[in-house]
Design an enzyme around this catalytic site. Structure first.
Site, short mmCIF file in Angstrom:
data_model
loop_
_atom_site.label_atom_id
_atom_site.label_comp_id
_atom_site.label_asym_id
_atom_site.label_seq_id
_atom_site.Cartn_x
_atom_site.Cartn_y
_atom_site.Cartn_z
N ASP A 172 -9.17 3.06 -5.03
CA ASP A 172 -9.40 4.63 -5.45
C ASP A 172 -8.12 4.86 -6.42
O ASP A 172 -7.62 5.90 -6.35
CB ASP A 172 -9.55 5.34 -4.41
CG ASP A 172 -9.84 6.82 -4.81
OD1 ASP A 172 -10.53 7.10 -5.82
OD2 ASP A 172 -9.45 7.83 -4.02
N GLY A 200 -2.31 19.26 -1.98
CA GLY A 200 -3.30 18.70 -2.73
C GLY A 200 -4.28 18.79 -1.69
O GLY A 200 -4.42 18.60 -0.50
N GLY A 236 -8.29 16.70 -1.53
CA GLY A 236 -9.30 15.64 -1.71
C GLY A 236 -10.60 15.65 -1.00
O GLY A 236 -10.71 16.43 -0.38
N ALA A 237 -11.41 14.69 -1.27
CA ALA A 237 -12.78 14.56 -0.70
C ALA A 237 -12.52 14.25 0.57
O ALA A 237 -13.75 14.71 1.70
CB ALA A 237 -13.64 13.48 -1.55
N TYR A 238 -11.25 13.82 1.23
CA TYR A 238 -11.22 13.39 2.65
C TYR A 238 -10.34 14.58 3.51
O TYR A 238 -9.82 14.07 4.37
CB TYR A 238 -10.83 12.02 2.67
CG TYR A 238 -11.86 11.13 1.96
CD1 TYR A 238 -13.09 10.67 2.73
CD2 TYR A 238 -11.68 10.54 0.82
CE1 TYR A 238 -14.15 9.98 2.15
CE2 TYR A 238 -12.46 9.74 0.13
CZ TYR A 238 -14.00 9.34 0.76
OH TYR A 238 -14.75 8.77 0.43
N GLY A 239 -9.91 15.46 2.89
CA GLY A 239 -9.15 16.63 3.62
C GLY A 239 -7.94 16.89 2.78
O GLY A 239 -7.82 16.62 1.71
N THR A 240 -7.02 17.55 3.24
CA THR A 240 -5.79 18.09 2.66
C THR A 240 -4.73 17.32 2.86
O THR A 240 -4.41 16.82 3.59
CB THR A 240 -5.74 19.59 3.05
OG1 THR A 240 -7.06 20.24 2.99
CG2 THR A 240 -4.68 20.38 2.23
N VAL A 241 -3.79 17.44 1.82
CA VAL A 241 -2.29 16.67 1.87
C VAL A 241 -1.33 17.87 2.07
O VAL A 241 -1.57 18.97 1.32
CB VAL A 241 -2.32 15.73 0.47
CG1 VAL A 241 -0.79 15.16 0.73
CG2 VAL A 241 -3.26 14.95 0.33
#
Length: 314
Positions: A140, A16, A18-23
Site C-alpha cells: 500500500d 490522519g 484512513g480506510a482502516y481507522g484513525t491515526v
C-alpha cells in the site's frame, strides 16, 4: 505483545484517517516522547488473537532489530480484548511530523530540485530494498505512507500492515486509492514484491508533477489510464489467470513518458519506465534501481531546499 495491560499512551491529536481507522499522535506517559498510534479491530477465536495477526506483528517486531534508517520504528504493540470475539490491537510507531504528500504540497513553486528528488528516491528504495530482502511486501505504498522528517530523512510507514488489514473489513467509508496499484493487482492476478516498485514509480513521477500520474475512478478506468502512458501490453504479456481481457482496451496512441513528466532526463525516464513495466517479472528491483545510472549521477551543489527552474506542470 502486551495484552490487557494498562495503556501507557495519552492521545494528543488526530493526525490522519484512513480506510482502516484513525491515526493518533500520542504521548508516552513514561518517557514523554511523542508516538503514532494505529489501531485495528481483529476477530479472535477462543485461543485469543488470530495467528495471522500474531505472525505479522512478530515479523514487524523482528525487523526492529535492524533499526533501518529508512523504516519507521515499531516501538510497541498493545492488545486489549474488547469482547470474546474481538480484540483491539494498537501498534505504536515513532512519530514523524509529515508525510511525502504534505512535503510536496509545502515545497515552494516550482517544486523540489532534481537532486532533492534523487535523494528522496535513494532513501525510499533503500527502505524498500531492506523490506523486500526480509520478505516483507508493503502493498500500500503511496505518498501518505512515506514519511519525511524535518531533516529530510525518508521513513517508510504502514509496511506489513496491509496483510493485517486485508483480513478485516474497512472501518470507515474512505475509499482505498487505486492510483498507486500495479496492473497485476488491478487485474486480480497473483503478485509479489514488484507491486511496491510500481507504486514507487508512481511516486517518483509525482515528485516532479506534484500531482498523481494515474487518477482512475475504477479498476478499469485506472488500467485505461495506465495503458495511455505505457502502451497496451502484448497478448503474450497479458496474464492468463484473469477475467479482464486485453480486447476490452483499445490500443492507445501513447506519447513518450516525458510528455507526462517533462522535467525528467533521458536516464530518469528510463528508470521510471523500468519501474512502470507491465510484466512484474520484468520490473526492476529496488536494489537494481539503486544501481541505476540516474541515481548514481553526481549530485550538484544545488541540494536541500532548492527548487527547479521553469514552471510547474499545470
Amino acid at each position: 505483545m502486551a495484552q490487557g495491560a494498562s495503556f501507557p499512551y495519552e492521545e494528543v491529536a488526530e493526525i490522519g484517517g484512513g480506510a482502516y481507522g484513525t491515526v493518533y499522535k500520542a504521548r508516552d506517559t513514561e518517557s514523554g516522547k511523542f508516538v503514532a498510534l494505529k489501531s485495528v479491530r481483529v476477530q479472535t477465536d477462543q485461543d485469543g488473537l488470530p495467528i495471522s495477526t500474531v505472525r505479522e506483528v512478530a515479523l514487524l517486531k523482528r525487523l526492529e532489530q535492524f533499526d533501518h534508517p529508512n523504516v519507521v520504528r515499531l516501538m510497541d504493540v498493545c492488545a486489549i480484548q474488547r469482547t470474546d470475539s474481538e480484540t483491539k490491537v494498537t501498534l505504536v510507531f515513532e512519530h514523524v511530523d509529515q508525510d511525502l504528500k504534505t512535503y510536496l504540497e509545502k515545497a515552494p513553486a516550482p517544486g523540489l530540485s532534481q537532486d532533492r528528488i534523487k535523494d528522496l528516491m535513494r532513501q525510499l528504495l533503500c527502505g524498500l530494498g531492506f523490506l523486500h530482502s526480509n520478505r516483507v511486501m508493503h502493498r500500500d505504498l503511496k505518498p501518505e505512507n512515506v514519511l519525511v522528517t524535518s531533516g529530510g530523512q525518508v521513513k517508510l510507514a504502514d509496511f506489513g500492515l496491509a496483510r493485517i488489514y486485508s483480513c478485516h473489513m474497512a472501518l470507515t467509508p474512505v475509499v482505498v486509492t487505486l492510483w498507486y496499484r500495479p496492473p497485476e493487482v488491478l487485474l486480480g492476478s497473483s503478485y509479489a514484491t514488484p507491486v511496491d516498485i510500481w507504486s514507487t514509480g508512481c511516486i517518483f513521477a509525482e515528485m516532479f508533477r506534484r500531482k498523481p500520474l494515474f487518477c482512475g475512478e475504477s479498476e478499469m478506468d485506472q488500467l485505461g489510464k495506465i495503458f495511455q502512458v505505457i502502451g497496451l501490453p502484448s497478448e503474450e504479456e497479458w496474464p492468463k489467470d484473469v477475467t479482464i481481457t486485453r480486447k476490452q482496451f483499445l490500443p492507445p496512441n501513447h506519447p513518450p513518458i516525458t510528455n507526462f513528466v517533462p522535467e525528467l532526463s533521458e536516464q530518469g525516464a528510463e528508470l521510471l519506465l523500468e519501474m512502470l513495466t507491465f510484466d512484474p517479472l520484468q520490473r526492476i528491483s529496488a536494489l537494481n534501481a539503486l544501481e541505476h545510472e540516474y541515481l548514481k549521477e553526481e549530485e550538484t551543489a544545488d541540494t536541500e531546499g532548492s527548487t527547479r527552474e521553469g514552471d510547474a506542470i499545470p
